[in-house]
Every structure is written in structure tokens, then in C-alpha cells.
Design a protein around this motif. Structure first.
Motif, mmCIF file in Angstrom:
data_model
loop_
_atom_site.group_PDB
_atom_site.id
_atom_site.type_symbol
_atom_site.label_atom_id
_atom_site.label_comp_id
_atom_site.label_asym_id
_atom_site.label_seq_id
_atom_site.Cartn_x
_atom_site.Cartn_y
_atom_site.Cartn_z
ATOM 1 N N HIS A 144 0.809 -1.218 0.000
ATOM 2 C CA HIS A 144 0.000 0.000 0.000
ATOM 3 C C HIS A 144 0.840 1.266 0.000
ATOM 4 O O HIS A 144 0.306 2.353 -0.230
ATOM 5 C CB HIS A 144 -0.925 0.018 1.222
ATOM 6 C CG HIS A 144 -0.203 0.247 2.515
ATOM 7 N ND1 HIS A 144 0.620 -0.704 3.075
ATOM 8 C CD2 HIS A 144 -0.154 1.331 3.354
ATOM 9 C CE1 HIS A 144 1.120 -0.238 4.211
ATOM 10 N NE2 HIS A 144 0.676 0.990 4.397
ATOM 11 N N LYS A 150 1.927 -0.669 -5.613
ATOM 12 C CA LYS A 150 0.726 -0.191 -6.311
ATOM 13 C C LYS A 150 0.614 -0.792 -7.708
ATOM 14 O O LYS A 150 -0.491 -1.008 -8.220
ATOM 15 C CB LYS A 150 0.744 1.332 -6.381
ATOM 16 C CG LYS A 150 0.576 2.006 -5.028
ATOM 17 C CD LYS A 150 0.714 3.515 -5.164
ATOM 18 C CE LYS A 150 0.762 4.200 -3.806
ATOM 19 N NZ LYS A 150 0.956 5.660 -3.938
ATOM 20 N N LEU A 153 -0.920 -4.108 -7.068
ATOM 21 C CA LEU A 153 -2.330 -3.975 -6.715
ATOM 22 C C LEU A 153 -3.173 -3.628 -7.936
ATOM 23 O O LEU A 153 -4.334 -4.038 -8.039
ATOM 24 C CB LEU A 153 -2.496 -2.889 -5.642
ATOM 25 C CG LEU A 153 -1.897 -3.188 -4.263
ATOM 26 C CD1 LEU A 153 -2.122 -2.004 -3.330
ATOM 27 C CD2 LEU A 153 -2.501 -4.464 -3.674
ATOM 28 N N LEU A 161 -5.559 -6.941 -4.003
ATOM 29 C CA LEU A 161 -6.116 -5.666 -3.557
ATOM 30 C C LEU A 161 -7.160 -5.888 -2.477
ATOM 31 O O LEU A 161 -7.225 -5.140 -1.492
ATOM 32 C CB LEU A 161 -6.716 -4.902 -4.730
ATOM 33 C CG LEU A 161 -7.365 -3.552 -4.405
ATOM 34 C CD1 LEU A 161 -6.360 -2.622 -3.735
ATOM 35 C CD2 LEU A 161 -7.926 -2.907 -5.674
ATOM 36 N N ASP A 162 -7.986 -6.914 -2.617
ATOM 37 C CA ASP A 162 -8.997 -7.215 -1.601
ATOM 38 C C ASP A 162 -8.349 -7.496 -0.251
ATOM 39 O O ASP A 162 -8.812 -7.019 0.789
ATOM 40 C CB ASP A 162 -9.840 -8.419 -2.027
ATOM 41 C CG ASP A 162 -10.706 -8.128 -3.236
ATOM 42 O OD1 ASP A 162 -11.019 -6.932 -3.456
ATOM 43 O OD2 ASP A 162 -11.056 -9.065 -3.964
ATOM 44 N N ARG A 165 -6.803 -4.264 1.219
ATOM 45 C CA ARG A 165 -7.852 -3.314 1.611
ATOM 46 C C ARG A 165 -8.471 -3.688 2.959
ATOM 47 O O ARG A 165 -8.882 -2.831 3.727
ATOM 48 C CB ARG A 165 -8.920 -3.299 0.517
ATOM 49 C CG ARG A 165 -9.999 -2.270 0.676
ATOM 50 C CD ARG A 165 -10.864 -2.262 -0.558
ATOM 51 N NE ARG A 165 -11.208 -3.614 -0.969
ATOM 52 C CZ ARG A 165 -11.654 -3.933 -2.182
ATOM 53 N NH1 ARG A 165 -11.771 -2.994 -3.097
ATOM 54 N NH2 ARG A 165 -11.976 -5.167 -2.476
ATOM 55 N N GLU A 184 -7.741 2.729 -2.907
ATOM 56 C CA GLU A 184 -8.472 2.244 -4.085
ATOM 57 C C GLU A 184 -8.434 3.286 -5.202
ATOM 58 O O GLU A 184 -8.231 2.939 -6.371
ATOM 59 C CB GLU A 184 -9.913 1.923 -3.717
ATOM 60 C CG GLU A 184 -10.093 0.629 -2.941
ATOM 61 C CD GLU A 184 -11.560 0.309 -2.714
ATOM 62 O OE1 GLU A 184 -12.371 0.550 -3.632
ATOM 63 O OE2 GLU A 184 -11.886 -0.168 -1.624
ATOM 64 N N VAL A 187 -4.936 3.360 -6.704
ATOM 65 C CA VAL A 187 -4.696 2.179 -7.542
ATOM 66 C C VAL A 187 -5.449 2.290 -8.859
ATOM 67 O O VAL A 187 -4.939 1.917 -9.924
ATOM 68 C CB VAL A 187 -5.088 0.894 -6.788
ATOM 69 C CG1 VAL A 187 -5.077 -0.308 -7.724
ATOM 70 C CG2 VAL A 187 -4.131 0.652 -5.615
#
Length: 260
Positions: A144, A150, A153, A161-162, A165, A184, A187
Motif C-alpha cells: 500500500h 501499487k 495492486l 487488492l482485496d 484493503r 483504491e 490504484v
């Protein structure tokens, strides 16, 4: 297909060039192809193409379907590919381009891969500035909070990414993104433009520009980046810097068999 296949190489004999281009054309088809379609693709007569196909088939580079008469790549290509696979590991393939990128930008260059869910530095090439980075191969970067992260992601496995997050987003600096929604959006921006930055997010005063590297199946297999002090790589980097990184990533991808 004309945008996929390379143009004839200057100095190559027309006979050899056509034979090689036929093999490449067949390799990118979804299945066996008719003689007429091959001849049309290259603007050659069926007789000429058939003569090449027979020669290629005799060496195992091409095979003809007995039922339909169509042509496809032969088992020899798979055998040769497997024999050469070890020569094309990512770092070995990328190293000349990474050195050129360092020389062009003057900044340190890194290449990373995803290992067991973590973005890991494979190699660091120091830059031409007075600043040196202590990052070693094997160093893990925060997904992150790094430009490399990134990229993964944005273009890596969707589950990545899930997972990020839903997990805590620790702050490395006051500028580190710690809000999932902000991450989000960042990304999504990376996905749209094809490259990423992380000014002050890992180390205050340092920025990175990263871009994705793909293999022959279009899978993300690495990320490359230049890293340096913000006086050299500002938060809003120069177009020339971005183009240098993105262009290098594309050349490495093509060397790995990727077709844009």
C-alpha cells in the motif's frame, strides 16, 4: 495480425524471413490455419507458402492436421522453448535494460516480483547521484505504500487488492496512504495511466516511478522502477522520466515474449 508480427529484418534473405514469419504467425493463432489464410496474410502465392510449410514440417516446426489439412505449430517449438526457458529468467533478461535506464536517468533502479504474496526486491542498481540506497535483494516492500506495490495492486491478482484493503495499512511516514478508499482511488489511477509513484510514502524526501513487466501470456511477472530523492524525482515527475521507465518495462516485457 500485421501489428503483432515484426517487420522483415533488414538484410535477411526473403526465403528465411518468410519461413520464420510463418512460424510466428501460426504461433499466435488460436488454432490450426488454412493455407489460403497464411498466403493471404503475407501476400504470397499458395505454392510459395506451401513449399515453406513442407520444409518447416519436415523439421517439426509445423504440423498439418490430417483431417482438415490446416497447419499449426509443431512440437519442435515446445521442445526448443523448454530447452531455452532457463536462459530467460526475469533478472537476467532485464539487467541490460535496467543498467541503460540507470544511465539514462541517473537514478537507482529496482526490479521486484511477487513472492508468497509479498512484493520482494530482486535487484537494485545504484544510481549516479551522491545518494545510495541500502535496499537489498530479498527486501519486502509494503503493497500500500510503495510504487512497486501499487503496480501489483493495479495489475496483479485481483485478490491481492482485496486482501490489502481489508488489512491494517500501517503508516511509514505522514504521507503513507492508510485509508482503504484513498488507496483504491490511487490504484485506479495507476491502472488508468499504467505507472505509479509513491512520493514520501515509504521514506520522506524520496520518490519512485514504477511500471509493470509482463510475460508471453500477458501476466504481470515483475515491476521495475527508478528511485531517488524528490529533488531528482518530484512528486509530479517529468514526462521524460515516466517515458523512460515505461519504455524500459515494455522492452523487457517484449523480451519475455509479451505482445502489446
Amino acid at each position: 495480425m500485421s501489428d503483432v508480427l515484426d517487420r522483415p529484418t533488414a538484410g535477411a534473405t526473403s526465403t528465411l524471413d518468410l519461413a520464420l514469419r510463418i512460424v510466428e504467425f501460426l504461433a499466435y493463432q488460436s488454432g490450426p490455419t488454412t493455407l489460403a489464410a497464411i498466403a493471404t496474410e503475407f501476400g504470397a502465392s499458395k505454392a510459395t507458402v506451401h513449399r515453406h510449410l513442407r520444409g518447416l514440417a519436415s523439421r517439426g516446426f509445423v504440423r498439418q492436421d490430417a483431417a482438415t489439412g490446416r497447419y499449426d505449430v509443431g512440437v519442435k517449438l515446445m521442445v526448443l522453448g523448454e530447452a531455452c526457458r532457463s536462459r530467460f529468467d526475469i533478472v537476467t533478461t532485464a539487467r541490460p535494460e535496467l543498467i541503460q535506464l540507470r544511465d539514462e536517468t541517473g537514478q537507482a533502479v529496482t526490479i521486484c516480483a511477487l513472492v508468497d504474496g509479498d512484493v520482494v526486491v530482486l535487484e537494485l542498481t545504484q544510481g549516479r547521484t551522491v545518494i545510495e540506497f541500502a535496499t537489498r535483494p530479498g527486501t519486502k516492500l509494503a503493497l500500500h505504500a510503495s510504487a512497486h506495490g501499487k503496480i501489483w495492486l493495479a495489475f496483479g491478482p485481483a485478490a491481492l487488492l482485496d486482501a490489502v484493503r481489508q488489512a491494517p495499512l500501517p503508516a511509514w511516514t505522514p504521507e503513507t496512504i492508510t485509508d482503504p478508499q484513498t488507496l483504491e482511488r490511487d490504484v485506479a489511477k495507476v491502472r488508468e495511466r499504467g505507472w505509479s509513484t509513491a512520493p514520501d510514502e515509504v521514506i520522506s524526501g524520496v520518490n519512485t516511478i514504477a511500471a509493470p513487466v509482463y510475460d508471453h501470456q500477458g501476466r504481470l511477472v515483475a515491476s521495475i522502477a527508478i528511485v531517488g530523492a524528490k529533488q531528482f524525482i518530484p512528486a509530479d515527475p517529468a514526462d521524460a522520466q515516466v517515458e523512460a521507465v515505461v519504455g524500459t518495462a515494455r522492452r523487457i516485457s517484449r523480451a519475455l515474449g509479451w505482445r502489446e
